[in-house]
Structure formats: C-alpha cells, structure tokens
Design a protein around this motif. Structure first.
Motif, PDB file in Angstrom:
ATOM      1  N   LYS A  14       0.831  -1.195   0.000  1.00 46.02           N
ATOM      2  CA  LYS A  14       0.000   0.000   0.000  1.00 46.02           C
ATOM      3  C   LYS A  14       0.876   1.260   0.000  1.00 46.02           C
ATOM      4  O   LYS A  14       0.591   2.241  -0.698  1.00 46.02           O
ATOM      5  N   TYR A  15       1.987   1.213   0.766  1.00 48.33           N
ATOM      6  CA  TYR A  15       2.911   2.358   0.814  1.00 48.33           C
ATOM      7  C   TYR A  15       3.557   2.596  -0.552  1.00 48.33           C
ATOM      8  O   TYR A  15       3.659   3.730  -1.015  1.00 48.33           O
ATOM      9  N   VAL A  16       3.989   1.500  -1.212  1.00 53.63           N
ATOM     10  CA  VAL A  16       4.621   1.611  -2.531  1.00 53.63           C
ATOM     11  C   VAL A  16       3.634   2.159  -3.548  1.00 53.63           C
ATOM     12  O   VAL A  16       3.963   3.016  -4.374  1.00 53.63           O
ATOM     13  N   SER A  17       2.379   1.666  -3.517  1.00 49.23           N
ATOM     14  CA  SER A  17       1.375   2.149  -4.470  1.00 49.23           C
ATOM     15  C   SER A  17       1.072   3.629  -4.248  1.00 49.23           C
ATOM     16  O   SER A  17       0.902   4.385  -5.209  1.00 49.23           O
ATOM     17  N   GLU A  18       0.996   4.070  -2.975  1.00 48.71           N
ATOM     18  CA  GLU A  18       0.767   5.483  -2.688  1.00 48.71           C
ATOM     19  C   GLU A  18       1.933   6.342  -3.180  1.00 48.71           C
ATOM     20  O   GLU A  18       1.735   7.438  -3.712  1.00 48.71           O
ATOM     21  N   LYS A  19       3.138   5.819  -3.021  1.00 48.00           N
ATOM     22  CA  LYS A  19       4.321   6.542  -3.479  1.00 48.00           C
ATOM     23  C   LYS A  19       4.321   6.688  -4.998  1.00 48.00           C
ATOM     24  O   LYS A  19       4.653   7.742  -5.540  1.00 48.00           O
ATOM     25  N   LYS A  20       3.910   5.610  -5.695  1.00 46.39           N
ATOM     26  CA  LYS A  20       3.839   5.670  -7.153  1.00 46.39           C
ATOM     27  C   LYS A  20       2.782   6.672  -7.605  1.00 46.39           C
ATOM     28  O   LYS A  20       2.970   7.389  -8.591  1.00 46.39           O
ATOM     29  N   LYS A  21       1.665   6.727  -6.893  1.00 49.84           N
ATOM     30  CA  LYS A  21       0.619   7.683  -7.231  1.00 49.84           C
ATOM     31  C   LYS A  21       1.122   9.114  -7.073  1.00 49.84           C
ATOM     32  O   LYS A  21       0.854   9.985  -7.907  1.00 49.84           O
ATOM     33  N   ASP A  22       1.866   9.364  -5.992  1.00 51.12           N
ATOM     34  CA  ASP A  22       2.421  10.703  -5.773  1.00 51.12           C
ATOM     35  C   ASP A  22       3.413  11.073  -6.873  1.00 51.12           C
ATOM     36  O   ASP A  22       3.438  12.220  -7.344  1.00 51.12           O
ATOM     37  N   MET A  23       4.236  10.090  -7.282  1.00 44.60           N
ATOM     38  CA  MET A  23       5.199  10.343  -8.349  1.00 44.60           C
ATOM     39  C   MET A  23       4.488  10.641  -9.667  1.00 44.60           C
ATOM     40  O   MET A  23       4.884  11.542 -10.408  1.00 44.60           O
ATOM     41  N   ILE A  30       4.401  18.642 -13.772  1.00 44.27           N
ATOM     42  CA  ILE A  30       5.536  19.275 -14.454  1.00 44.27           C
ATOM     43  C   ILE A  30       5.605  18.922 -15.932  1.00 44.27           C
ATOM     44  O   ILE A  30       6.401  19.498 -16.673  1.00 44.27           O
ATOM     45  N   ALA A  31       4.768  17.987 -16.382  1.00 46.43           N
ATOM     46  CA  ALA A  31       4.804  17.556 -17.783  1.00 46.43           C
ATOM     47  C   ALA A  31       4.535  18.689 -18.768  1.00 46.43           C
ATOM     48  O   ALA A  31       5.211  18.767 -19.807  1.00 46.43           O
ATOM     49  N   VAL A  36       6.108  21.681 -23.613  1.00 50.29           N
ATOM     50  CA  VAL A  36       6.256  22.955 -24.328  1.00 50.29           C
ATOM     51  C   VAL A  36       7.721  23.234 -24.640  1.00 50.29           C
ATOM     52  O   VAL A  36       8.060  23.672 -25.746  1.00 50.29           O
ATOM     53  N   PHE A  37       8.608  22.950 -23.665  1.00 48.72           N
ATOM     54  CA  PHE A  37      10.039  23.161 -23.889  1.00 48.72           C
ATOM     55  C   PHE A  37      10.552  22.282 -25.019  1.00 48.72           C
ATOM     56  O   PHE A  37      11.358  22.725 -25.852  1.00 48.72           O
ATOM     57  N   ALA A  38      10.096  21.030 -25.080  1.00 50.45           N
ATOM     58  CA  ALA A  38      10.541  20.117 -26.135  1.00 50.45           C
ATOM     59  C   ALA A  38      10.071  20.587 -27.503  1.00 50.45           C
ATOM     60  O   ALA A  38      10.799  20.448 -28.505  1.00 50.45           O
TER      61      ALA A  38
END
Length: 314
Positions: A14-23, A30-31, A36-38
């Motif tokens: 559950k901790y790993v999945s929450e971390k992936k969601k945050d990432m 920031i995408a 736009v820069f690309a």
C-alpha cells in the motif's frame, strides 16, 4: 504467536502504491513545461544542428553537404565583420552599464536618498518600454540632420555633424547607447536586490573601525555582490552576442543591406530569410552557440576570481 507477515506485506504494498501515485501526480504537474520546452525549445535546437549539415532553401528537398556550410560561413568576410561588430557593440553597450548599474544601486540603497521608490521605477522603465518607442526616440535623437539633438550637442564642443545611421562608428555608438539605456535599469535592480541582502551590521562595524564610504564600497560591497556580478556578466555576455533587435529597429529597412552595424544574429537572419540559405544560417547559429559558451565561460571564470592564483600555504 500470531504471524504478522501478511499484514506487514500488505502495508508495504500500500505504501509503494501510494508513493507511485504521488510520483505520477508530480510528473503530470511538471509535464506541460517539458512538453512545451521540447516543442519550442529542444526540437528547434536539434533541428538547427541537423540543418547545419544540409543544403536547404526552406521549400525543396534537403541535400547533405557535410561541413561545407561551415566552410562557406568561415570564409565569408561579412561573417567576421558581423562578429567584430557584435563584440565592439557588446563591449561598448554592456560593460559601462554594469559599472553604472552598481553605482546607481549603491546610491539607491542609501537611506539618505529621498523618493527612492520613484527613482527605482524610473530607472527600470526603459527595460519595459516598447522597442518601437525606443526606436522612435533614438531615431530622432540620432538623426543624420545637422539640427538633430545629438549633432547639436556635439556641435557645442566644436565637432562636425555625424551621419549616425551610415557612418561606421556613428552607428555603433548610437546602438551601444540604446543598449546601455535599455538595460542599465535591469542590472541596477539586480544589484539593488543584492545590496539589500547584505547585513547592515557589516557596514556599522566597518564604520566603527574607521572605514570610509569608498573603502566600504570596494572592500565590502563589491566582494559581497560577487554572485550578482557573476550573474549579470553572464547574462550580459549572452545578450550582447545575441544582439538583434536594437540595430534592426534603429537602422530600419537598410539594416541588412549594409555592414556598419550588422551583428552575427542579423547575418544569420539575412542568410535564412533574405537569401533562403537555411543551411549556412544554421551553421552560423552553431558557431554562435560555441562562441557564446566560450565567452560566457571565460567571463564567468574571470569575474568569479577562479583565475587567481592561490597563495602558498593556503
């Protein structure tokens, strides 16, 4: 004893999945910037490097020519003339503004100066002024007529009238003054922010020790402003080597037909959009990039004091 391995494993998943969601959320935020820069930054730069090795008029098929575009540019006397103009105008326009900017910021930071906010806004106004307005003002001031303000002023000292837009040094001086007038306020504000970050206790201690205002300026203000000086020197160097707007608007329609004040970016623009030679224009852009990186690195190295020899025993 109860086995808690299953509970621990589920908590870890559950901790790993929450971390992936945050990432994922962070990358989504920031995408847009990177997309736009690309599109408007990275892709044109890569395509320009690719185009430097091609012969292309902007419409027909491309033809690989290797280093021929670089050879054409480096063997063209006009390129070296434009590089000379760029360096001279850059030195005349940017070096004085850095010195004057520090002095103006120092006086604006003094408590005894009244109406400091008014002066700060006034000094910064040229930076946000439209280039069209700047061109009109300097076009009138540096007109080739004998009755122009610049010719009238130099006539008071016994000099003959100058044809500012057609003479070799007249055009360089006028454009340099335009660059100075437009950017000195920008650098002044940066230096003023640096001065306000210096603790006043340092000056109070120096005053108690008997240091004069001049000594405080050279031995306290300048050393503590070093990061800001490095920043402005770097930005001014890059901006000077990319000079385009000021000479173009000052000289008008004849800007690309004469070489008195043609800069490297003007030379690049002329090749691409006037002559339809995008290959040589891209080669010029690559050469300009190399020059900018080298000049900025040297200036930053000299300004930051990295070239000073270390004392023995230190």
């Amino acid at each position: 004893m109860k086995n808690n391995s299953g509970t621990t494993g589920s908590k870890k998943k559950k901790y790993v999945s929450e971390k992936k969601k945050d990432m994922r959320s962070a990358y989504l935020y920031i995408a847009p910037f990177f997309i736009v820069f690309a599109i408007i930054g990275l892709y044109p730069a890569i395509f320009s490097i690719f185009l430097a090795f091609q012969e292309w008029n902007g419409l027909g098929p491309m033809e690989y020519v290797g280093l021929r575009n670089f050879t054409i540019v480096l063997e063209d006397p006009l390129f070296w003339k434009s590089l000379y103009n760029t360096v001279i105008i850059g030195l005349m326009g940017t070096a004085p503004q850095l010195i004057v900017g520090i002095i103006l910021a120092y006086f604006l930071n003094m408590a005894i100066i009244r109406f400091t906010n008014f002066f700060r806004v006034t000094i910064f106004m040229p930076y946000i002024t439209s280039m069209v307005a700047v061109a009109l003002v300097f076009g009138v001031f540096f007109s080739s007529n004998e009755s122009a303000l610049a010719n009238y002023f130099i006539g008071l000292f016994g000099f003959d009238p100058i044809s500012w837009k057609t003479s070799e040094w007249g055009a360089k001086i006028a454009i340099s003054l335009m660059v100075f007038w437009r950017w000195v306020g920008y650098n002044t504000i940066i230096y003023l922010a640096g001065l306000q970050s210096i603790p006043k206790d340092v000056y109070e201690a120096a005053t108690i020790d008997g240091a004069s205002k001049v000594q405080q300026f050279f031995f306290i203000t300048i050393p503590l402003l070093k990061p800001f000086i490095v920043l402005t020197v770097f930005m001014s160097t890059v901006g000077a080597l990319q000079l385009f707007a000021e000479p173009t608007v000052f000289l008008g329609s004849s800007a690309f037909s004469r070489d008195e004040a043609m800069t490297v970016v003007m030379y690049l623009y002329r090749d691409a959009f006037n002559l339809g030679s995008f290959g040589t224009a891209s080669a010029t852009a690559v050469l300009l990039l190399i020059i900018i990186v080298g000049a900025a690195a040297i200036n930053t190295w000299l300004t930051s004091g990295a070239g000073r020899k270390k004392k023995k025993g230190v």
